[in-house]
Design an enzyme around this catalytic site. Structure first.
Site, PDB file in Angstrom:
ATOM      1  N   GLY A   1       0.761  -1.241   0.000  1.00 48.56           N
ATOM      2  CA  GLY A   1       0.000   0.000   0.000  1.00 48.56           C
ATOM      3  C   GLY A   1       0.789   1.287   0.000  1.00 48.56           C
ATOM      4  O   GLY A   1       0.218   2.361  -0.210  1.00 48.56           O
TER       5      GLY A   1
ATOM      6  N   GLU B   1       4.040  -6.674   1.746  1.00 47.68           N
ATOM      7  CA  GLU B   1       3.538  -7.029   0.409  1.00 47.68           C
ATOM      8  C   GLU B   1       3.545  -5.817  -0.524  1.00 47.68           C
ATOM      9  O   GLU B   1       2.503  -5.419  -1.042  1.00 47.68           O
ATOM     10  CB  GLU B   1       2.106  -7.568   0.523  1.00 47.68           C
ATOM     11  CG  GLU B   1       1.942  -8.768   1.436  1.00 47.68           C
ATOM     12  CD  GLU B   1       0.469  -9.167   1.635  1.00 47.68           C
ATOM     13  OE1 GLU B   1      -0.434  -8.388   1.256  1.00 47.68           O
ATOM     14  OE2 GLU B   1       0.241 -10.263   2.149  1.00 47.68           O
TER      15      GLU B   1
ATOM     16  N   GLY C   1       3.835  -3.476  -3.754  1.00 42.30           N
ATOM     17  CA  GLY C   1       3.689  -3.611  -5.199  1.00 42.30           C
ATOM     18  C   GLY C   1       4.106  -2.309  -5.860  1.00 42.30           C
ATOM     19  O   GLY C   1       5.236  -2.134  -6.304  1.00 42.30           O
ATOM     20  N   ARG C   2       3.166  -1.379  -5.827  1.00 41.50           N
ATOM     21  CA  ARG C   2       3.345  -0.096  -6.504  1.00 41.50           C
ATOM     22  C   ARG C   2       4.672   0.606  -6.167  1.00 41.50           C
ATOM     23  O   ARG C   2       5.343   1.131  -7.049  1.00 41.50           O
ATOM     24  CB  ARG C   2       2.186   0.823  -6.093  1.00 41.50           C
ATOM     25  CG  ARG C   2       2.111   2.119  -6.842  1.00 41.50           C
ATOM     26  CD  ARG C   2       1.045   3.015  -6.216  1.00 41.50           C
ATOM     27  NE  ARG C   2      -0.198   2.344  -5.957  1.00 41.50           N
ATOM     28  CZ  ARG C   2      -1.227   2.304  -6.811  1.00 41.50           C
ATOM     29  NH1 ARG C   2      -1.157   2.939  -7.945  1.00 41.50           N
ATOM     30  NH2 ARG C   2      -2.325   1.652  -6.496  1.00 41.50           N
TER      31      ARG C   2
ATOM     32  N   TYR D   1      -9.726   5.033 -12.352  1.00 40.02           N
ATOM     33  CA  TYR D   1      -9.659   5.801 -11.107  1.00 40.02           C
ATOM     34  C   TYR D   1      -9.487   7.298 -11.326  1.00 40.02           C
ATOM     35  O   TYR D   1      -9.290   8.041 -10.356  1.00 40.02           O
ATOM     36  CB  TYR D   1      -8.447   5.379 -10.258  1.00 40.02           C
ATOM     37  CG  TYR D   1      -8.183   3.912 -10.055  1.00 40.02           C
ATOM     38  CD1 TYR D   1      -9.135   3.082  -9.462  1.00 40.02           C
ATOM     39  CD2 TYR D   1      -6.951   3.367 -10.399  1.00 40.02           C
ATOM     40  CE1 TYR D   1      -8.849   1.753  -9.245  1.00 40.02           C
ATOM     41  CE2 TYR D   1      -6.663   2.026 -10.176  1.00 40.02           C
ATOM     42  CZ  TYR D   1      -7.624   1.225  -9.603  1.00 40.02           C
ATOM     43  OH  TYR D   1      -7.329  -0.080  -9.364  1.00 40.02           O
TER      44      TYR D   1
ATOM     45  N   CYS E   1     -13.212   2.950 -28.657  1.00 39.37           N
ATOM     46  CA  CYS E   1     -14.524   3.574 -28.815  1.00 39.37           C
ATOM     47  C   CYS E   1     -15.237   3.723 -27.475  1.00 39.37           C
ATOM     48  O   CYS E   1     -16.245   3.061 -27.204  1.00 39.37           O
ATOM     49  CB  CYS E   1     -15.360   2.743 -29.776  1.00 39.37           C
ATOM     50  SG  CYS E   1     -14.486   2.492 -31.312  1.00 39.37           S
ATOM     51  N   GLU E   2     -14.666   4.516 -26.617  1.00 36.02           N
ATOM     52  CA  GLU E   2     -15.261   4.845 -25.316  1.00 36.02           C
ATOM     53  C   GLU E   2     -14.822   6.263 -24.986  1.00 36.02           C
ATOM     54  O   GLU E   2     -13.652   6.600 -25.178  1.00 36.02           O
ATOM     55  CB  GLU E   2     -14.706   3.946 -24.190  1.00 36.02           C
ATOM     56  CG  GLU E   2     -14.951   2.467 -24.323  1.00 36.02           C
ATOM     57  CD  GLU E   2     -16.363   2.042 -23.952  1.00 36.02           C
ATOM     58  OE1 GLU E   2     -17.113   2.835 -23.354  1.00 36.02           O
ATOM     59  OE2 GLU E   2     -16.704   0.898 -24.287  1.00 36.02           O
TER      60      GLU E   2
HETATM   61  C1  PLP Z   1      -2.882  -5.063  -4.006  1.00 31.19           C
HETATM   62  C2  PLP Z   1      -2.364  -5.679  -2.791  1.00 31.19           C
HETATM   63  C3  PLP Z   1      -1.062  -5.408  -2.348  1.00 31.19           C
HETATM   64  C4  PLP Z   1      -0.142  -4.431  -3.035  1.00 31.19           C
HETATM   65  O1  PLP Z   1      -0.585  -3.117  -2.936  1.00 31.19           O
HETATM   66  P1  PLP Z   1       0.349  -1.915  -3.390  1.00 31.19           P
HETATM   67  O2  PLP Z   1      -0.454  -0.718  -3.125  1.00 31.19           O
HETATM   68  O3  PLP Z   1       0.642  -2.100  -4.847  1.00 31.19           O
HETATM   69  O4  PLP Z   1       1.590  -1.967  -2.575  1.00 31.19           O
HETATM   70  C5  PLP Z   1      -0.613  -6.067  -1.225  1.00 31.19           C
HETATM   71  N1  PLP Z   1      -1.408  -6.940  -0.551  1.00 31.19           N
HETATM   72  C6  PLP Z   1      -2.657  -7.219  -0.946  1.00 31.19           C
HETATM   73  C7  PLP Z   1      -3.463  -8.183  -0.182  1.00 31.19           C
HETATM   74  C8  PLP Z   1      -3.187  -6.593  -2.066  1.00 31.19           C
HETATM   75  O5  PLP Z   1      -4.439  -6.853  -2.435  1.00 31.19           O
END
Ligand code: PLP
Length: 429
Positions: free
Chosen positions: A239, A273, A275-276, A316, A342-343
């Site tokens: 997150g 966890e 990601g972004r 978003y 086409c949107e």
């Molecule tokens: C999407 C997600 C993440 C990663 O979120 P980021 O904002 O990309 O860091 C981690 N854990 C779970 C359970 C998710 O659904």
């Protein structure tokens, strides 16, 4: 910090001019910097170096095998949300013992696959899922390590579509019911209660919601201990936000320090966890201008990338910076950058001050490494873009552009629709 910088008038990814790659590979094209990916992973993972921890990269943010492999080589694990993501993680060489499985809708087949693969932990999101997991594990003669994903009812102050830890969201089990659920889990024969998890949302740019969530989890851990349930893993989810425009998210180091300051025990392994924060600014989308068009209301720059390639602006209303790949003394205009789909929601930027792009000119859509390609689709029967990784002076196609044949793979026309000679056909047949 990222490695997309101008050298002279040319936007380069590490040492390679972006325009060279676009000319050779074609557009639209996702471009990732190896050095940036690696640096971001190390910066994040390093922020937790003095605590027992495991960085499980969130596969849904970018699931390319080469990128997953890169993180595997750095010792990373994976956070998965489907059987398909498990397949990718394993194919990339991520150790099963470093994989955690979240998601509200795990299917029996996916659960079986994950149990047979001997993943580290299931982050269970409902009582029904817990019972099913116990049953499936029993059938396979396995023990499933579980965490309950609790919903701590925290407002992460992000876009409503990407906040996940509020009571109204579909994710997790309400923290008030967690103790009861843990007691049930502890009594199930094929489950081993291993951890506790949460994930409050995405693109979070403050430390305080994370700290607040962690405090709530700590309270729960104490109640669990009092009830004789001891856990080993504390999964804080992902997150952490990034800068798309003018956001000022905390550095992973600050996040790490804030987490460490709250931890008063050495007994827990912390799972993260992200990601972004790792991939977001390590990738761009490169697209070419097809047309420009002035209407009485607006100026449109029509490009060859569309919402099927990068859905975030449409989904978003997200902001992605737009830059010229070859810098020249462009006049500035206010325009919508739109794709061929086409949107009306097919846009990459709206009412944006941008260089006055001319037909044929390349543009870079910045910060597209997370939830870019992984959210792409074939809508309007558009083959998916190529993905390229740059390392130093070289580049590598890590996913080739889809072909028209790829578009129809798996489709069949049943016999009853067999082609008949049209002119012989009874029109009322
Ligand atoms: C999407 C997600 C993440 C990663 O979120 P980021 O904002 O990309 O860091 C981690 N854990 C779970 C359970 C998710 O659904």
């Amino acid at each position: 910090m990222h490695h997309f910088q101008y050298k002279g008038n040319e936007l380069c990814c590490e040492e390679v001019p972006v325009s060279n790659i676009a000319d050779e590979v074609g557009t639209p094209l996702y471009l990732y910097s190896h050095a940036t990916l690696r640096q971001h992973f190390k910066a994040f993972d390093g922020a937790f170096q003095d605590v027992a921890h495991l960085t499980c990269f969130s596969v849904k943010s970018n699931s390319n095998l080469a990128i997953l492999r890169l993180f595997a080589l750095e010792g990373g694990g994976a956070d998965i949300v489907s059987g398909g993501e498990l397949f990718r993680a394993l194919r990339a060489g991520i150790e099963p013992g470093k994989i955690v499985y979240s998601g509200v809708g795990k299917r029996v087949e996916d659960i079986e696959y994950a149990l047979k693969s001997d993943i580290l932990m299931f982050n269970v999101e409902s009582s029904q899922e817990m019972l099913l997991l116990d049953q499936v594990a029993g059938k396979l003669g396995k023990k499933a390590r579980v965490a309950i994903r609790v919903n701590p009812d925290i407002d992460p102050q992000t876009h409503p579509y990407i906040s996940t830890g509020l009571r109204e969201n579909k994710f997790g089990i309400d923290i008030k019911d967690a103790l009861e659920e843990y007691t049930v889990a502890a009594g199930l024969r094929n489950l081993v209660v291993a951890g506790i998890s949460c994930h409050i949302g995405s693109q979070v740019t403050l430390i305080s919601p994370f700290v607040e969530a962690l405090r709530r989890l700590k309270k729960l851990i104490v109640s669990l201990r009092d009830a004789g349930i001891n856990i080993s893993y504390l999964d804080l989810g992902g997150g952490l936000g990034i800068t798309y425009d003018k956001e000022t998210p905390p550095h992973p180091r600050e996040y790490g320090q804030a987490v460490k300051a709250e931890l008063d025990t050495q007994e827990l392994t912390v799972i993260l966890e992200p990601g972004r924060v790792i991939v977001g600014n390590a990738g761009i989308l490169v697209t070419r201008t097809l047309y420009t068009k002035k209407t009485p209301e607006k100026t449109f720059v029509i490009v060859d990338a569309a919402m099927n390639d990068l859905l975030r602006p449409s989904l978003y209303g997200s902001f992605h910076a737009i830059q010229a790949v070859k810098f020249k003394d462009h006049k500035k205009i206010k325009a919508d950058i739109v794709g061929p789909i086409c949107e009306s929601s097919d846009f990459l930027a709206r009412d944006r001050e941008v260089p006055a792009f001319e037909v044929g000119e390349l543009m870079a859509v910045m910060s597209a490494g997370a939830y870019g390609f992984s959210m792409s689709s074939n809508y309007n029967s558009r083959p998916r873009a190529a993905e390229v990784m740059v390392k130093g002076e070289n580049y590598y196609v890590i996913r080739s552009r889809e072909t028209y044949e790829d578009l129809v793979r798996g489709e069949t026309i049943p016999d009853f629709l067999k082609w008949r000679n049209l002119h012989k056909r009874d029109i009322h047949d």
